[in-house]
Design an enzyme around this catalytic site. Structure first.
Site, short mmCIF file in Angstrom:
data_model
loop_
_atom_site.label_atom_id
_atom_site.label_comp_id
_atom_site.label_asym_id
_atom_site.label_seq_id
_atom_site.Cartn_x
_atom_site.Cartn_y
_atom_site.Cartn_z
N LYS A 18 0.64 -1.55 -0.28
CA LYS A 18 0.46 -0.05 0.25
C LYS A 18 0.79 1.56 0.09
O LYS A 18 2.06 1.14 0.51
CB LYS A 18 -0.83 0.00 0.97
CG LYS A 18 -0.10 -0.04 2.14
CD LYS A 18 0.09 1.93 2.56
CE LYS A 18 1.11 2.05 4.45
NZ LYS A 18 1.59 2.51 4.56
N PRO A 112 9.39 -4.64 -0.34
CA PRO A 112 10.96 -4.40 0.03
C PRO A 112 10.16 -3.70 1.68
O PRO A 112 9.01 -4.20 1.92
CB PRO A 112 10.74 -2.67 -0.46
CG PRO A 112 10.23 -3.09 -1.45
CD PRO A 112 9.15 -4.23 -1.84
N VAL A 113 11.11 -4.85 2.38
CA VAL A 113 10.75 -4.56 4.00
C VAL A 113 11.51 -3.25 4.52
O VAL A 113 12.23 -2.61 4.24
CB VAL A 113 11.78 -5.68 4.75
CG1 VAL A 113 11.64 -6.04 5.63
CG2 VAL A 113 11.24 -7.31 4.09
N ALA A 114 10.37 -3.42 5.45
CA ALA A 114 10.68 -2.16 6.49
C ALA A 114 10.98 -0.69 5.74
O ALA A 114 11.82 0.04 5.77
CB ALA A 114 11.44 -2.51 7.18
N ALA A 118 3.90 -1.20 3.81
CA ALA A 118 3.06 -2.13 4.60
C ALA A 118 2.94 -3.52 3.95
O ALA A 118 1.95 -4.57 4.46
CB ALA A 118 1.26 -2.00 4.59
N GLY A 120 4.39 -5.98 5.73
CA GLY A 120 4.46 -7.50 6.75
C GLY A 120 2.42 -7.16 7.00
O GLY A 120 2.15 -8.34 7.23
N SER A 121 1.90 -5.87 7.13
CA SER A 121 0.47 -6.05 7.29
C SER A 121 -0.29 -6.88 5.92
O SER A 121 -0.95 -7.68 5.90
CB SER A 121 -0.21 -4.78 6.57
OG SER A 121 0.62 -4.00 8.00
N ALA A 122 0.20 -6.18 4.57
CA ALA A 122 0.21 -7.54 3.85
C ALA A 122 -0.10 -9.25 4.08
O ALA A 122 -0.88 -10.27 3.50
CB ALA A 122 0.80 -7.46 2.28
N ASP A 154 -2.72 -0.82 9.68
CA ASP A 154 -2.85 -1.18 8.62
C ASP A 154 -3.21 -2.81 7.67
O ASP A 154 -3.89 -2.49 6.48
CB ASP A 154 -1.43 -1.03 8.35
CG ASP A 154 -0.16 -0.01 7.91
OD1 ASP A 154 -1.02 1.40 7.95
OD2 ASP A 154 0.54 0.51 7.58
O1 C5P Z 1 -0.70 -0.68 14.19
P1 C5P Z 1 1.02 -0.63 13.94
O2 C5P Z 1 1.02 -1.92 15.02
O3 C5P Z 1 1.24 -0.68 12.66
O4 C5P Z 1 1.72 0.35 14.57
C1 C5P Z 1 3.26 0.14 14.59
C2 C5P Z 1 3.63 1.42 15.71
O5 C5P Z 1 3.40 2.50 14.95
C3 C5P Z 1 3.16 1.87 16.93
O6 C5P Z 1 3.02 0.84 17.83
C4 C5P Z 1 3.10 3.51 17.08
O7 C5P Z 1 3.76 3.71 17.58
C5 C5P Z 1 3.12 4.13 15.79
N1 C5P Z 1 1.56 3.81 15.27
C6 C5P Z 1 1.60 5.54 15.67
N2 C5P Z 1 0.39 5.96 15.15
C7 C5P Z 1 -0.77 5.05 14.14
C8 C5P Z 1 -0.22 4.20 13.39
C9 C5P Z 1 1.02 3.78 14.38
O8 C5P Z 1 1.52 5.82 16.04
N3 C5P Z 1 -1.98 5.60 13.47
#
Ligand code: C5P
Length: 312
Positions: A18, A112-114, A118, A120-122, A154
């Site tokens: 994404k 690509p990673v990191a 997204a 990992g979300s995929a 995500d």
């Molecule tokens: O939800 P997800 O695991 O992808 O979020 C990873 C980290 O990114 C959260 O622990 C938080 O530090 C940050 N985050 C945030 N606000 C969001 C989404 C992610 O601060 N809306």
């Protein structure tokens, strides 16, 4: 521990990367997350996730397309233990159904990673869809979305695909009409990834904006106008640049080479150039390769959500 009665020996699900066409971030909430006003779009870069029943949970990671083109994907950055988000997705699905079954999960990475794409979300979304099919669980869409939201902000969007307006911490997604295909030139970082929590923490140290509904962008998408620089936006650009100053020159290249718009993808460090059409995207790619940027991908959007591509 018993082996699940499979309906298929294995199932493969393809899930897209994404981008956020806009990402407006409000002040941090009491739960540590940030309220978002974002427009997600699924683009044509994919991970394929194959699941089969097993006596324990396990995960392996490989390149989707091995060879030189895969060198922008650093598999060593993907955890292969119980903290892999695909394993957590499988465990959340079995817990939801009160089952003790396990699976082997093979992730073929094309995302690509990191990278702020997204990936990992995929993988989490693909695992939910694949195991639901493998074991014929018939989980409702609402339940899948709720499990996805618990896994990560995500993940619900990866189940939805296409284009969507995201709110809450990103987990509340509403499909959006987007009549034109967009063409993205995707520049993964060659100097390592960025950690999403670190980018948000850096955002908190800088100027924090109020986020508003992206009505101009939503209208442009619904009538099919070109996405110009004034329509796309990413509040995480400034903090990502403070953490990785070398991104500045990559972002500046977009304007110099004639991209329609330039944008950081999610929390970065991937940089996106928006092109007028596929030919323009390929021209931009060639120009970047001439400048020594050897890892440059081209992808259209929007594309479909996580979906079964093979079962045998
Ligand atoms: O939800 P997800 O695991 O992808 O979020 C990873 C980290 O990114 C959260 O622990 C938080 O530090 C940050 N985050 C945030 N606000 C969001 C989404 C992610 O601060 N809306």
């Amino acid at each position: 521990m018993s082996l699940a009665p499979d309906f298929e020996p294995q199932v493969t699900v393809r899930a897209p990367a994404k981008v956020n066409l806009t990402l407006r971030v409000g002040p941090v909430r009491a739960d540590g997350f940030h309220p978002l006003e974002t427009v997600y779009q699924a683009i044509g870069l994919y991970d394929d996730v194959t699941v089969s029943s097993s006596l324990t949970w396990s995960v392996e990671v490989e390149h989707l397309a091995p060879g030189l083109s895969a060198s922008h994907i650093d598999l060593s950055e993907v955890p292969i233990g119980p903290d892999n988000i695909a394993v957590r997705a499988g465990q959340a699905l079995t817990a939801h159904h009160g089952l003790s079954w396990c699976a082997h999960i093979c992730i073929a990475k094309g995302i690509p990673v990191a990278a702020g794409l997204a990936g990992g979300s995929a993988d989490a979304a693909a695992t939910l869809v694949a195991l639901d099919r493998l074991w014929d669980l018939q989980t409702s869409d609402d339940d899948l979305l709720a499990i996805a939201a618990d896994l990560g902000s995500d993940v619900p969007f990866a189940l939805l695909g296409g284009t969507a307006h995201g709110t809450g911490r990103g987990e509340l997604v509403e499909p959006v009409d987007a009549v034109e295909t967009q063409w993205f030139v995707v520049l993964p970082s060659v100097t390592g990834g960025l950690s999403t929590p670190e980018v948000y923490a850096e955002y908190d140290r800088g100027e924090v904006a109020e986020n508003a509904r992206p009505d101009d962008l939503l209208t442009a998408l619904s009538i099919g106008s070109y996405l110009t620089q004034d329509l796309v936006h990413n509040d995480l650009t400034a903090p990502a640049l403070r953490l990785k100053p070398e991104l500045e020159s990559t972002l500046a290249l977009g304007e110099e080479l004639g991209a329609e718009a330039t944008l950081l993808s999610g929390s970065g460090p991937t940089v996106l150039f928006l092109a007028m059409d596929q030919g323009h995207a390929q021209e931009l790619r060639s120009a970047l390769i001439d400048r020594g940027h050897l890892q440059v991908l081209v992808a259209p959007g929007p594309v479909a959500r996580a979906h079964v591509v093979d079962y045998a």
